[in-house]
Design an enzyme around this catalytic site. Structure first.
Site, short mmCIF file in Angstrom:
data_model
loop_
_atom_site.label_atom_id
_atom_site.label_comp_id
_atom_site.label_asym_id
_atom_site.label_seq_id
_atom_site.Cartn_x
_atom_site.Cartn_y
_atom_site.Cartn_z
N PHE A 119 -4.74 2.58 14.74
CA PHE A 119 -5.14 3.53 13.71
C PHE A 119 -6.25 2.87 12.90
CE2 PHE A 119 -2.38 7.28 13.13
CZ PHE A 119 -1.60 7.11 14.26
N ASP A 141 -3.84 -10.74 12.56
CA ASP A 141 -4.03 -9.34 12.97
C ASP A 141 -3.20 -9.09 14.22
OD1 ASP A 141 -5.03 -6.94 14.14
OD2 ASP A 141 -6.77 -7.10 12.81
N ILE A 142 -2.16 -8.30 14.06
CA ILE A 142 -1.19 -8.08 15.14
C ILE A 142 -1.86 -7.37 16.33
CG2 ILE A 142 1.08 -7.12 15.71
CD1 ILE A 142 1.57 -7.03 12.61
N ASP A 165 -3.44 -7.02 4.94
CA ASP A 165 -4.32 -7.99 5.60
C ASP A 165 -4.20 -9.38 4.98
OD1 ASP A 165 -5.35 -6.15 7.39
OD2 ASP A 165 -6.86 -5.43 5.96
N LYS A 198 10.04 -15.64 -11.53
CA LYS A 198 9.21 -14.52 -11.95
C LYS A 198 7.99 -15.05 -12.72
CE LYS A 198 9.40 -10.31 -14.59
NZ LYS A 198 9.96 -9.76 -15.81
N LYS A 238 -10.66 -4.86 19.08
CA LYS A 238 -9.23 -5.09 19.31
C LYS A 238 -8.82 -4.70 20.73
CE LYS A 238 -8.20 -4.66 14.38
NZ LYS A 238 -7.22 -4.42 13.35
N ASN A 285 0.87 -1.19 0.00
CA ASN A 285 0.00 0.00 0.00
C ASN A 285 0.90 1.24 0.00
OD1 ASN A 285 0.57 0.88 2.86
ND2 ASN A 285 -0.15 -1.21 3.20
N LYS A 305 -13.66 -1.23 15.62
CA LYS A 305 -12.28 -1.74 15.71
C LYS A 305 -11.73 -1.57 17.12
CE LYS A 305 -11.00 -1.14 10.96
NZ LYS A 305 -10.39 -0.34 9.93
N1 CTP Z 1 -3.55 -4.05 12.09
C1 CTP Z 1 -2.70 -5.04 12.57
N2 CTP Z 1 -2.58 -6.22 11.90
C2 CTP Z 1 -3.29 -6.47 10.79
C3 CTP Z 1 -4.16 -5.46 10.28
C4 CTP Z 1 -4.27 -4.26 10.96
O1 CTP Z 1 -2.04 -4.82 13.59
N3 CTP Z 1 -3.16 -7.65 10.16
C5 CTP Z 1 -3.67 -2.77 12.84
C6 CTP Z 1 -3.20 -1.55 12.10
O2 CTP Z 1 -1.83 -1.30 12.36
C7 CTP Z 1 -4.09 -0.46 12.67
C8 CTP Z 1 -5.37 -1.19 13.00
O3 CTP Z 1 -5.03 -2.57 13.09
O4 CTP Z 1 -3.59 0.08 13.87
C9 CTP Z 1 -6.48 -1.01 12.02
O5 CTP Z 1 -6.05 -1.25 10.72
P1 CTP Z 1 -7.04 -1.16 9.46
O6 CTP Z 1 -6.31 -1.64 8.24
O7 CTP Z 1 -7.72 0.16 9.44
O8 CTP Z 1 -8.16 -2.19 9.91
P2 CTP Z 1 -8.34 -3.71 9.77
O9 CTP Z 1 -8.45 -4.29 11.14
O10 CTP Z 1 -7.34 -4.32 8.87
O11 CTP Z 1 -9.80 -3.77 9.15
P3 CTP Z 1 -10.32 -3.47 7.64
O12 CTP Z 1 -9.14 -3.64 6.74
O13 CTP Z 1 -11.37 -4.48 7.45
O14 CTP Z 1 -10.85 -2.07 7.66
#
Ligand code: CTP
Length: 395
Positions: free
Chosen positions: A318, A301-302, A274, A284, A336, A205, A332
């Site tokens: 965030f 999801d950390i 994700d 390749k 979380k 991203n 969220k």
């Molecule tokens: N995060 C994380 N590990 C992941 C995905 C997200 O630790 N695999 C953390 C991000 O660092 C951020 C928060 O979760 O602090 C929210 O991230 P975001 O991408 O907005 O949300 P998601 O939980 O991934 O939900 P979605 O993509 O469905 O909006």
């Protein structure tokens, strides 16, 4: 920082002090330059006068405004005295309380913070006399900045170079910050994660890591110990911060799990992928077909994992959203198990990825929402930390 007295002494790095004066002016401070007579051999006082728009002071005994005592009057309402470059000679005078020119006299009368930026030949810098004097200055409460290592004006390599003006500005700002997070262990994750598809391609991203790095720097400025777990970025690690570099979400997960245990504050500003390609091709991928389907597997999801093992830790997440911003963010925060969530509305102008500014709202666990105006990420980092410090105090 409203008023800065910049002391310039007689070293070759005096020319870099001109850029430093300009940076202080641009940051909104009134800058008053005091030069030692030796410094005027390197740079004309007119240079500083033009850059700061203020008279430059050199002599103790010149004509003066009636009723004013120059070294005392200059210090009135001064937030910080910065001496850059500081020669071995001036450092020695300051350490021993010798007042034989305007700058050394002014230093003795200064009640505000004083930043000293030594700059000299490497052997001079290493000399016991200089090192002892610098130690004395630190004991007296001066904030002594380490010189950089590199090529010196005398042609040799070593430590002694005056740091870059931008670093001196950052150091000075840090000195003036309240140390309200002193002694706390903290962890920040920043930047994007990358998920390889084949040896030359990855899914990712546009995150540049600016927000997370600004938070790491701000935490350090306020006295915290900082571990920064960073995806691939082009940013320099902030001074004094321990950086662990990772690439994939799995690597970030492992690094976070290695370091989070004794951290009091954890801020997850990373833009985590994700999903990852289920199969990573060893070679390749060739463009043999008109369409290509990539099967993705979900990453762990950390933050969710951290929330499950929260303990006494203060957890900040965030949320990057494009619709139903508050609803999604609130969900969220609850799911979380966070204390605070910083919500980015990616559709707002000036907010989000790869820009220097951001516009966010802060949602607390209690449901309290604070909408912040558009601001620079460096400034926003301190707003977020103000909120965290306030919430920690209440706990
Ligand atoms: N995060 C994380 N590990 C992941 C995905 C997200 O630790 N695999 C953390 C991000 O660092 C951020 C928060 O979760 O602090 C929210 O991230 P975001 O991408 O907005 O949300 P998601 O939980 O991934 O939900 P979605 O993509 O469905 O909006």
């Amino acid at each position: 920082m409203k008023k800065v007295v910049l002391g310039v002494t007689g070293g070759i790095a005096a020319y870099k002090a001109a850029e430093l004066a300009r940076l202080f002016v641009r940051s909104g401070a009134a800058v008053h330059v005091v030069m030692t007579p030796a410094a005027t051999e390197f740079v004309n006082p007119l240079t500083f006068q033009v850059l700061t728009g203020n008279q430059v002071y050199v002599n103790m005994y010149g004509p003066r405004e009636e009723g004013k005592i120059q070294h005392i009057d200059l210090l009135k309402d001064t937030d910080v005295v910065v001496i850059a470059p500081a020669t071995a000679n001036t450092i020695a005078k300051m350490a021993r309380g010798l007042a034989d020119n305007l700058l050394s006299t002014l230093y003795l009368a200064a009640c505000c913070p004083v930043v000293v930026v030594p700059s000299m030949n490497v052997d001079m810098y290493k000399h016991r006399a200089v090192q002892e004097n610098l130690r004395i200055l630190a004991e007296h409460g001066c904030q002594v900045m380490d010189p950089d290592a590199g090529e010196l004006a005398c042609g040799v390599y070593g430590r002694g170079r005056m740091p870059e003006p931008l670093d001196i500005l950052a150091f000075t700002r840090a000195v003036l910050r309240p140390k309200d997070l002193a002694g706390l262990k903290t962890l920040v994750s920043a930047g994007p994660t990358r998920e390889p598809l084949d040896p030359v391609r990855f899914l990712s991203n546009p995150s540049t890591g600016l927000m997370g790095y600004a938070l790491a720097r701000a935490l350090k400025e306020r006295g915290a110990e900082v571990i920064l777990i960073s995806g691939q970025t082009h940013l320099q690690a902030p001074m004094g911060v321990k950086r662990i570099e990772v690439t994939t979400t799995e690597e970030m997960y492992n690094a976070v799990m290695d370091y989070y245990h004794d951290c009091r504050i954890i801020i997850k500003a990373a833009a985590v992928s994700d999903y990852r390609p289920l199969k990573v091709s060893e070679q390749k991928v060739k463009k043999n077909s008109t369409t290509l389907t990539i099967e993705l597997a979900k990453n762990r999801d950390i933050l969710l994992e951290l929330g499950k093992n929260k303990g006494e830790r203060f957890l900040v997440g965030f949320a990057a959203e494009t619709e139903d911003v508050y609803k999604h963010a609130q969900e969220k925060l609850t799911r979380k198990n966070l204390d605070l969530i910083v919500v980015n509305n990616l559709k707002e102008p000036g907010a989000g990825f790869a820009v220097k500014t951001n516009r966010v709202s802060l949602i607390e666990r209690s449901g309290k929402v604070e909408e912040l105006p558009l601001m620079e990420k460096a400034e926003l980092a301190h707003h977020i930390l103000d909120r965290i410090a306030m919430m920690l105090q209440k706990q």
